[in-house]
Design a protein around this motif. Structure first.
Motif, mmCIF file in Angstrom:
data_model
loop_
_atom_site.group_PDB
_atom_site.id
_atom_site.type_symbol
_atom_site.label_atom_id
_atom_site.label_comp_id
_atom_site.label_asym_id
_atom_site.label_seq_id
_atom_site.Cartn_x
_atom_site.Cartn_y
_atom_site.Cartn_z
ATOM 1 N N LYS A 50 -16.295 -1.650 -3.896
ATOM 2 C CA LYS A 50 -16.005 -1.970 -2.494
ATOM 3 C C LYS A 50 -14.506 -2.194 -2.292
ATOM 4 N N LEU A 51 -13.867 -2.883 -3.237
ATOM 5 C CA LEU A 51 -12.418 -3.103 -3.184
ATOM 6 C C LEU A 51 -11.670 -1.776 -3.184
ATOM 7 N N ILE A 52 -12.017 -0.890 -4.089
ATOM 8 C CA ILE A 52 -11.342 0.406 -4.189
ATOM 9 C C ILE A 52 -11.563 1.232 -2.928
ATOM 10 N N ASN A 53 -12.777 1.265 -2.419
ATOM 11 C CA ASN A 53 -13.058 2.023 -1.195
ATOM 12 C C ASN A 53 -12.267 1.485 -0.008
ATOM 13 N N LEU A 54 -12.167 0.165 0.111
ATOM 14 C CA LEU A 54 -11.395 -0.438 1.194
ATOM 15 C C LEU A 54 -9.928 -0.025 1.100
ATOM 16 N N ILE A 55 -9.358 -0.117 -0.092
ATOM 17 C CA ILE A 55 -7.950 0.257 -0.263
ATOM 18 C C ILE A 55 -7.732 1.733 0.013
ATOM 19 N N ASN A 56 -8.610 2.579 -0.489
ATOM 20 C CA ASN A 56 -8.479 4.021 -0.228
ATOM 21 C C ASN A 56 -8.565 4.338 1.258
ATOM 22 N N ASN A 57 -9.422 3.636 1.987
ATOM 23 C CA ASN A 57 -9.516 3.836 3.435
ATOM 24 C C ASN A 57 -8.248 3.393 4.153
ATOM 25 N N LEU A 58 -7.624 2.331 3.673
ATOM 26 C CA LEU A 58 -6.374 1.878 4.272
ATOM 27 C C LEU A 58 -5.219 2.841 3.998
ATOM 28 N N ILE A 59 -5.239 3.457 2.830
ATOM 29 C CA ILE A 59 -4.156 4.385 2.457
ATOM 30 C C ILE A 59 -4.272 5.700 3.226
ATOM 31 N N ASP A 60 -5.502 6.166 3.426
ATOM 32 C CA ASP A 60 -5.712 7.479 4.106
ATOM 33 C C ASP A 60 -5.233 7.498 5.523
ATOM 34 N N LEU A 69 0.821 -1.207 0.000
ATOM 35 C CA LEU A 69 0.000 0.000 0.000
ATOM 36 C C LEU A 69 0.856 1.258 0.000
ATOM 37 N N LYS A 70 1.977 1.240 0.707
ATOM 38 C CA LYS A 70 2.821 2.436 0.772
ATOM 39 C C LYS A 70 3.490 2.741 -0.566
ATOM 40 N N HIS A 71 3.500 1.776 -1.494
ATOM 41 C CA HIS A 71 4.110 1.979 -2.804
ATOM 42 C C HIS A 71 3.097 2.293 -3.905
ATOM 43 N N LEU A 72 1.798 2.211 -3.598
ATOM 44 C CA LEU A 72 0.787 2.526 -4.613
ATOM 45 C C LEU A 72 0.850 4.002 -4.966
ATOM 46 N N THR A 73 0.936 4.301 -6.250
ATOM 47 C CA THR A 73 0.888 5.694 -6.684
ATOM 48 C C THR A 73 -0.534 6.086 -7.063
ATOM 49 N N SER A 74 -1.316 5.106 -7.534
ATOM 50 C CA SER A 74 -2.731 5.353 -7.812
ATOM 51 C C SER A 74 -3.440 4.039 -8.110
ATOM 52 N N ILE A 75 -4.764 4.121 -8.109
ATOM 53 C CA ILE A 75 -5.613 3.001 -8.497
ATOM 54 C C ILE A 75 -6.542 3.546 -9.569
ATOM 55 N N GLU A 76 -6.508 2.943 -10.726
ATOM 56 C CA GLU A 76 -7.397 3.388 -11.790
ATOM 57 C C GLU A 76 -8.568 2.425 -11.871
ATOM 58 N N TYR A 77 -9.766 2.995 -11.893
ATOM 59 C CA TYR A 77 -10.996 2.202 -11.973
ATOM 60 C C TYR A 77 -11.800 2.739 -13.133
ATOM 61 N N LYS A 78 -12.235 1.836 -13.993
ATOM 62 C CA LYS A 78 -13.032 2.289 -15.115
ATOM 63 C C LYS A 78 -13.955 1.177 -15.560
ATOM 64 N N PHE A 79 -15.193 1.537 -15.784
ATOM 65 C CA PHE A 79 -16.119 0.607 -16.421
ATOM 66 C C PHE A 79 -16.093 0.989 -17.888
ATOM 67 N N GLN A 80 -15.340 0.239 -18.672
ATOM 68 C CA GLN A 80 -14.930 0.643 -20.001
ATOM 69 C C GLN A 80 -16.002 0.491 -21.069
ATOM 70 N N THR A 81 -16.743 -0.559 -21.030
ATOM 71 C CA THR A 81 -17.807 -0.789 -22.009
ATOM 72 C C THR A 81 -19.038 -1.241 -21.238
ATOM 73 N N LYS A 82 -20.059 -1.640 -21.944
ATOM 74 C CA LYS A 82 -21.251 -2.130 -21.258
ATOM 75 C C LYS A 82 -21.014 -3.479 -20.596
ATOM 76 N N THR A 83 -19.910 -4.136 -20.944
ATOM 77 C CA THR A 83 -19.667 -5.469 -20.403
ATOM 78 C C THR A 83 -18.376 -5.609 -19.606
ATOM 79 N N THR A 84 -17.418 -4.708 -19.756
ATOM 80 C CA THR A 84 -16.110 -4.898 -19.140
ATOM 81 C C THR A 84 -15.629 -3.664 -18.395
ATOM 82 N N GLY A 85 -15.076 -3.921 -17.216
ATOM 83 C CA GLY A 85 -14.428 -2.863 -16.453
ATOM 84 C C GLY A 85 -13.117 -3.388 -15.918
ATOM 85 N N TYR A 86 -12.337 -2.497 -15.319
ATOM 86 C CA TYR A 86 -11.058 -2.929 -14.764
ATOM 87 C C TYR A 86 -10.654 -2.076 -13.572
ATOM 88 N N VAL A 87 -9.832 -2.666 -12.726
ATOM 89 C CA VAL A 87 -9.138 -1.975 -11.643
ATOM 90 C C VAL A 87 -7.662 -2.202 -11.911
#
Length: 111
Positions: free
Chosen positions: A101-111, A48-66
């Motif tokens: 939920k995954l992104i929110n958990l990680i962001n809470n741990l980083i803050d 976590l201390k080495h994360l520079t960012s987390i990119e989250y995107k729901f790219q199409t109607k069927t696929t997203g990524y973290v």
């Protein structure tokens, strides 16, 4: 050893298991689709201390990524390269809440 907080399993666009610990994220890509796209990768570890960012995107109607970004894992620019990357979790619309939920958990741990 830091405590395991939660395990997230994504199975819609490849199979991914994301383990969130107090100090790190462990990402394992499994399944035939990931084996074909990525080869044998094992488990990627992101402190976590080495994360520079987390990119989250729901790219199409069927696929997203973290995408987990550190100094060692730069941003992957195309969808095809994201599918092959060791620092990306793919999901579909049914798993959007889990990804958020995954992104929110990680962001809470980083803050």
């Amino acid at each position: 050893m830091k405590k395991l907080i939660e395990i997230f399993e994504f199975t819609s666009n490849g199979k991914f298991v994301v383990k969130v610990f107090e100090n790190r994220i462990e990402l394992e890509s499994t399944g035939t689709g990931n084996l074909i796209n990525k080869g044998v990768t094992g488990t990627s570890v992101f402190f976590l201390k080495h994360l520079t960012s987390i990119e989250y995107k729901f790219q199409t109607k069927t696929t997203g990524y973290v995408e987990f970004l550190t100094a060692g894992y730069g941003h992957v620019d195309s969808t095809l390269n994201k599918v092959k990357s060791d620092n990306v979790v793919l999901f579909n619309q049914k798993e959007t809440d889990k990804a958020e939920k995954l992104i929110n958990l990680i962001n809470n741990l980083i803050d």
